[in-house]
Design an enzyme around this catalytic site. Structure first.
Site, PDB file in Angstrom:
ATOM      1  N   SER A   1     -46.787  -9.311 -47.519  1.00 24.77           N
ATOM      2  CA  SER A   1     -47.922  -8.387 -47.426  1.00 24.77           C
ATOM      3  C   SER A   1     -49.171  -9.035 -47.990  1.00 24.77           C
ATOM      4  CB  SER A   1     -47.635  -7.103 -48.215  1.00 24.77           C
ATOM      5  OG  SER A   1     -47.827  -7.314 -49.610  1.00 24.77           O
ATOM      6  N   ASP A   2     -50.322  -8.619 -47.477  1.00 25.20           N
ATOM      7  CA  ASP A   2     -51.552  -8.937 -48.200  1.00 25.20           C
ATOM      8  C   ASP A   2     -51.466  -8.217 -49.539  1.00 25.20           C
ATOM      9  OD1 ASP A   2     -54.028  -9.909 -48.867  1.00 25.20           O
ATOM     10  OD2 ASP A   2     -54.989  -9.301 -46.996  1.00 25.20           O
ATOM     11  N   TRP A   3     -52.227  -8.685 -50.496  1.00 22.96           N
ATOM     12  CA  TRP A   3     -52.083  -8.200 -51.869  1.00 22.96           C
ATOM     13  C   TRP A   3     -52.590  -6.753 -51.979  1.00 22.96           C
ATOM     14  CZ3 TRP A   3     -50.130 -12.505 -50.961  1.00 22.96           C
ATOM     15  CH2 TRP A   3     -49.564 -13.340 -51.921  1.00 22.96           C
TER      16      TRP A   3
END
Length: 744
Positions: free
Chosen positions: A242-244
């Site tokens: 995932s993106d952060w």
């Protein structure tokens, strides 16, 4: 042992199943979420280490503390500052892409990283997107053909490339919640091809899910995107990260192909795929097999990286700040700079005739490596244009530098980290996302806009007052010089993750200064450093315009070599430079930079496709870039094989007096198309280097898929029978050769 052999793969899968069978639920869950800002949990009793990742596309980011966005404070994390992806794309050279991937992978491994969060391959839908400097192009073909060798270069160092952001991360405004309404044809023709190539041609080991929603579902919880397209259609068996802070709901993320949740907060046990997932499994609401599937994908990546298994002792150790890295970065910087205009052969300058050189503009002395959001790095060094000019000319030439225009000082502070602030509205909510009703949203936007405009007005007043003095000094100095170079453009106060640009104009009243300088120096050399197109209302008055994206640590040396002719510029635009923002498709339909929901109403018609269809002349078109020499094209032959594939052959001759490289471009234009299709689309290109008077043969092949479009009813790419015009040119507007082929 070849790790891609079927025998090895089968053996590895058996080993993975054995490992999973030995793991407890807690151990499995520790592997699928962050236990630090850039690392996942280890299972030490089974010899499974943490997966350690790092940003980003322009170099390996500085080390942070495990649980706070505060730099570790060491001086051992300075690295090579690499050209941005937009600069790399301007080379139109897969060899440079491979080299930059190799440099990034070697330095990431040398710093002890397992995953490097690069490259950025989102399509540039609108020139105001704050992260465009991190992306390659508005065109899927060009992006795909550069992304694949970049990925291979990274991964040969036993580091996983994590291509981002999957998919259609097209704006920073409301980036966590914006819902993009996109039809399948637009997705498959424009926004997905580079990711597909990354998977099927680049064999990428990991992919980063984007923040945004597509058609109502967050990308990191999107079963259609992750399960159907990525896994089932493309056969991806790597790790989805995932993106952060991009995971919002436990059940949705658990039950789709999202393997590893990362975020920016230190409450690691409360991540959606941490304790909340464990509780749901213990209650019988979610199957433990969903966790097993995620762990399996992560372990598979770890085997490929030689993090575990018998090959572990053969894992490459990497190296950072190697001298050969700097040579490759310089070569890429040289090929990335684009000569947009050069009337009366103002460039190159003759260094022997320059006794006094006046250099005007803040970007001449500006350092860019330490900004831009997650692309920021601690550079070993960065040579600015002014330093490059001075070191090139030496002490016998007087180089006078003037700021020219005022840039407000914005000191960096770690009291409030921009990443944490940007996701702060996700904290302490039931589903990890703020409640959005129209009243609250409108009020939030109104207050935010009022604050932004007030701050902007105050800043403009400060800039205007200080520019009065700076402009006068610059114009006076310009009158008394053998040559004058203006170095302006953008910086990472403007080009940055987290927000979009407010307009396409040059900031800090630069247009006013350029106009004033052109009034006293018609031979003014106008140069820019920036990450996105800008309007140039004075461009007809200027004789020479040179554009550089953020070109890395050797920017200044490359800049000087081009200015003085040691290097013949060969870069070409990988995106359209409109005359004004109002000419863009998204400006016309108003579907950019909105909160809540945006519709990709333009479909596939963005960039040069839009300008072609609407007959809008840009300032500088896609594929444009000049040289200090001239090239002639001749002898196009087209041969259709089996009624589908087309072989092209033609000759390019250097008709000038300098050695140089030409980027030849091949576009396909359907004749009498059965469906609405772009006037022409880039389908092949090549870069050829020629000495003066020499000719070279270019041979290219157009495959069946190069004539295809996506049929939503069949859910497949199809290519219709009929006639197609093949256009060969130096840009999308400068077409030199034409031919027609018939597909049966």
């Amino acid at each position: 042992m070849k790790t891609d052999s079927k025998k090895y793969q089968k053996k590895t899968e058996k080993e993975i199943d054995k490992i999973i069978g030995k793991m407890t639920l807690d151990e499995k869950i520790s592997m699928i979420h962050g236990v630090g800002l850039f690392r996942t949990g280890a299972v030490e009793r089974l010899g499974i280490p943490s997966v350690i990742s790092s940003d980003g596309p322009m170099g390996v980011r500085a080390d942070f503390m495990n649980d706070r966005w505060i730099p570790s404070g060491n001086n051992d994390d300075k690295v090579s500052y690499m050209p941005s992806n937009s600069a790399l794309a301007s080379t139109w050279n897969p060899e440079r892409a491979y080299e930059m991937g190799h440099v990034l992978g070697a330095e990431a491994r040398g710093r002890g990283k397992d995953v490097i969060l690069a490259p950025g391959i989102n399509i540039k839908r609108d020139p105001l997107c704050g992260r465009n400097f991190e992306y390659m192009s508005e065109d899927p073909k060009l992006t795909a053909t550069l992304a694949v060798p970049f990925i291979k270069g990274v991964q040969e160092n036993d580091v996983a490339s994590c291509v981002k952001h999957f998919a259609a991360n097209a704006q920073e405004t409301d980036r966590l919640m914006v819902d993009e309404e996109i039809d399948d044809r637009t997705l498959y023709e424009l926004y997905l091809p580079a990711f597909k190539a990354a998977v099927q041609e680049g064999n990428v080991y990991s992919i980063m899910g984007a923040y945004n929603k597509i058609n109502g579902y967050h990308c990191c919880e999107n079963k259609n995107l992750l399960d159907f397209v990525l896994r089932a259609e493309w056969g991806f068996d790597g790790t989805v990260i995932s993106d952060w802070g991009a995971v919002h709901k436990t059940r949705e993320a658990a039950q789709c192909s999202m393997d590893m949740e990362m975020s920016i907060f230190a409450d690691f046990d409360e991540y959606k795929l941490a304790n909340p997932l464990k509780e749901a499994i213990l209650k019988g609401e979610i199957s433990e097999e969903t966790v097993n599937a995620k762990v399996r994908n992560i372990l598979r990546m770890m085997y490929r990286l030689k993090m575990i298994g018998k090959e572990k002792e053969h894992r490459k150790q990497g190296v950072y700040n190697a001298p050969e890295h700097r040579k490759m970065i310089l070569r890429t910087a040289e090929e990335s700079m684009i000569l947009l205009k050069n009337e009366n052969h103002v460039l190159p300058l003759d260094a022997k005739k320059i006794k006094k050189l006046v250099v005007i503009g803040q970007n001449a002395a500006k350092i860019h490596s330490d900004g831009g959001g997650s692309a920021e790095i601690k550079a070993l060094y960065e040579i600015c244009p002014l330093m490059g000019l001075k070191t090139y000319l030496g002490g016998n030439t007087q180089v006078q530098y003037l700021k020219g225009y005022h840039v407000p000082d914005k000191p960096k502070t770690f009291d409030h980290n921009w990443q944490a602030d940007s996701l702060d509205d996700l904290k302490n909510t039931d589903v990890g996302q703020p409640v959005r009703d129209e009243v609250n949203q409108t009020e939030m936007q109104r207050k935010g806009e009022e604050e932004r405009l007030a701050a902007l007005e105050k800043e403009k007043t400060e800039i205007h007052e200080k520019n009065k003095v700076l402009f006068t000094q610059a114009v006076e100095a310009a009158k008394d010089a053998d040559a004058v170079i203006f170095v302006g453009g953008l910086n990472h106060d403007i080009d940055s993750e987290g927000f979009d640009r407010s307009d396409m104009k040059l900031p800090y009243e630069q247009d006013m200064l350029i106009e004033a300088l052109l009034d006293v120096r018609k031979d003014l050399i106008v140069t820019f450093v920036g990450g996105s197109p800008v309007e140039m209302p004075w461009r007809d008055k200027a004789s020479a315009i040179l554009w550089s994206y953020y070109a890395g640590m050797e920017t200044g040396n490359a800049f000087a070599k081009i200015i003085f002719g040691d290097v013949n510029p060969s870069g070409k635009l990988a995106e359209t430079f409109p005359k004004k923002y109002a000419d863009c498709a998204t400006a016309k339909n108003g579907q950019f930079g909105l909160w809540g929901k945006i519709r990709f109403e333009e479909g596939v018609y963005c960039g040069y496709r839009h300008h072609d269809r609407q007959r809008i002349a840009p300032a500088f078109c896609f594929g444009h870039g000049l040289s200090y020499t001239e090239f002639a094209y001749s002898g196009l032959t087209l041969k259709t094989e089996k009624g589908r594939d087309v072989k092209l052959s033609f000759t390019v001759k250097n008709t000038g007096k300098k050695s140089g490289s030409e980027i030849v471009q091949v576009y396909v234009a359907p004749i009498g198309a059965k469906v609405n299709r772009p006037d022409k689309e880039l389908k092949a290109y090549a870069k050829i280097e020629l000495a003066p008077g020499k000719s070279g043969k270019v041979n290219l092949v157009l495959k069946q898929e190069d004539f295809a479009y996506f049929d939503e009813h069949l859910h497949a790419f199809i290519s219709d029978e009929g006639d197609y015009e093949i256009l060969v040119g130096a840009s999308c507007e400068d077409i030199r050769l034409r031919g027609i082929v018939t597909l049966s």
